[in-house]
Design a protein around this motif. Sequence first.
Motif, mmCIF file in Angstrom:
data_model
loop_
_atom_site.group_PDB
_atom_site.id
_atom_site.type_symbol
_atom_site.label_atom_id
_atom_site.label_comp_id
_atom_site.label_asym_id
_atom_site.label_seq_id
_atom_site.Cartn_x
_atom_site.Cartn_y
_atom_site.Cartn_z
ATOM 1 N N LYS A 156 37.238 23.593 32.505
ATOM 2 C CA LYS A 156 36.657 24.916 32.741
ATOM 3 C C LYS A 156 37.557 25.757 33.653
ATOM 4 O O LYS A 156 37.736 26.961 33.436
ATOM 5 C CB LYS A 156 35.273 24.777 33.358
ATOM 6 N N ALA A 157 38.142 25.105 34.661
ATOM 7 C CA ALA A 157 39.045 25.818 35.563
ATOM 8 C C ALA A 157 40.285 26.296 34.817
ATOM 9 O O ALA A 157 40.766 27.414 35.057
ATOM 10 C CB ALA A 157 39.436 24.920 36.732
ATOM 11 N N GLU B 62 40.421 27.092 31.659
ATOM 12 C CA GLU B 62 40.006 28.211 30.810
ATOM 13 C C GLU B 62 39.882 29.501 31.627
ATOM 14 O O GLU B 62 40.332 30.571 31.208
ATOM 15 C CB GLU B 62 38.674 27.893 30.137
ATOM 16 N N LEU B 63 39.252 29.384 32.804
ATOM 17 C CA LEU B 63 39.081 30.553 33.668
ATOM 18 C C LEU B 63 40.419 31.158 34.081
ATOM 19 O O LEU B 63 40.629 32.372 34.005
ATOM 20 C CB LEU B 63 38.287 30.161 34.918
ATOM 21 N N LEU B 64 41.317 30.292 34.521
ATOM 22 C CA LEU B 64 42.609 30.764 35.003
ATOM 23 C C LEU B 64 43.479 31.296 33.866
ATOM 24 O O LEU B 64 44.164 32.312 34.010
ATOM 25 C CB LEU B 64 43.322 29.641 35.746
ATOM 26 N N HIS C 196 42.262 34.663 32.973
ATOM 27 C CA HIS C 196 42.547 35.591 34.066
ATOM 28 C C HIS C 196 43.988 36.077 34.004
ATOM 29 O O HIS C 196 44.259 37.295 34.091
ATOM 30 C CB HIS C 196 42.281 34.894 35.397
ATOM 31 N N ALA D 281 43.948 24.558 38.972
ATOM 32 C CA ALA D 281 42.827 24.026 38.187
ATOM 33 C C ALA D 281 42.604 22.546 38.456
ATOM 34 O O ALA D 281 41.720 21.930 37.866
ATOM 35 C CB ALA D 281 43.083 24.241 36.690
ATOM 36 N N HIS E 41 32.521 23.127 40.443
ATOM 37 C CA HIS E 41 33.198 24.350 40.880
ATOM 38 C C HIS E 41 32.457 25.056 42.011
ATOM 39 O O HIS E 41 31.228 25.064 42.069
ATOM 40 C CB HIS E 41 33.291 25.350 39.723
ATOM 41 N N HIS F 91 32.432 28.905 42.905
ATOM 42 C CA HIS F 91 32.855 30.173 42.293
ATOM 43 C C HIS F 91 33.686 31.002 43.265
ATOM 44 O O HIS F 91 33.377 31.105 44.445
ATOM 45 C CB HIS F 91 31.628 30.964 41.850
ATOM 46 N N VAL G 185 39.514 34.269 41.326
ATOM 47 C CA VAL G 185 39.158 33.426 40.172
ATOM 48 C C VAL G 185 39.340 31.927 40.413
ATOM 49 O O VAL G 185 38.454 31.128 40.131
ATOM 50 C CB VAL G 185 39.915 33.840 38.882
ATOM 51 N N PRO H 274 38.925 28.448 41.340
ATOM 52 C CA PRO H 274 37.735 27.925 42.012
ATOM 53 C C PRO H 274 38.056 26.940 43.130
ATOM 54 O O PRO H 274 39.104 26.285 43.129
ATOM 55 C CB PRO H 274 36.992 27.211 40.876
#
Length: 245
Positions: free
Chosen positions: A99-100, A102-104, A107, A123, A131, A133, A138, A140
């Motif tokens: 998930k980290a 994907e977020l990064l 971003h 990540a 995580h 938030h 962004v 985490p």
Amino acid sequence: MSNTTISASALAIGDELLSGKTRDRNIGHLAVTLTSIGVTLREVRIVQDDESAIVEALNDLRSKYDYVFTSGGIGPTHDDITADSISKAFDLPCIYEDKAMELLSAHYKQRGLEFTAARQRMARMPEGAVHIHNPVSVAPGFHIKNVYVMAGVPKVFEAMLSNVIPTLKTGTILLSDSIISFHGEGDIGTPLGDIQNDNPDISIGSYPKFAQDGGYSSEIVVRGLDNEKIAKAILEIKAMLNSLD
């Protein structure tokens, strides 16, 4: 709110803190925030960017206190080793969390920047960590058991902490009152100690202040969980100060 005491500790990580290049702002913010919800910050440590030092300090603190809050060392550079060290302390693999990642990735794509190997390091966290938030940048932080791992940049640390606070157990909020003394601490030290001994359920602290014009005073602060006991001690301190006039 519970009537039990909830304890916490802080572990600040970074060579720059120990060298004086960077002055820590996170510990003060953490202390004020925790006090406001009835969690008592009992101990603070600062360690260098050294895996063995981080592991040793973390394992000691997490065994002694309800919560441990770390700051620093979760960025993209080679000396950001907090994730690896926390993983080792818990004897868990340090992974690139899906998930980290994907977020990064999203971003940096939005910003038109390459998601480099260095950026991917942000990540990484112990397998199974949850995580924390980060609404600022962004990347985490993470939470595993009673340890909360957050960034060292004050703005990011504060934002992460605001998301952690609602999830914590809370205790009885510490109350306080104070009185100003213009007597020297050498004059009030012994009688103030006697008052403290007679009031074991509260704590009394004396904090000297020096004015630019050469004036001197000290703030005597009484802390406790019961307003009546605090008020009783304040009256005794006032009577003691009056006797010295």
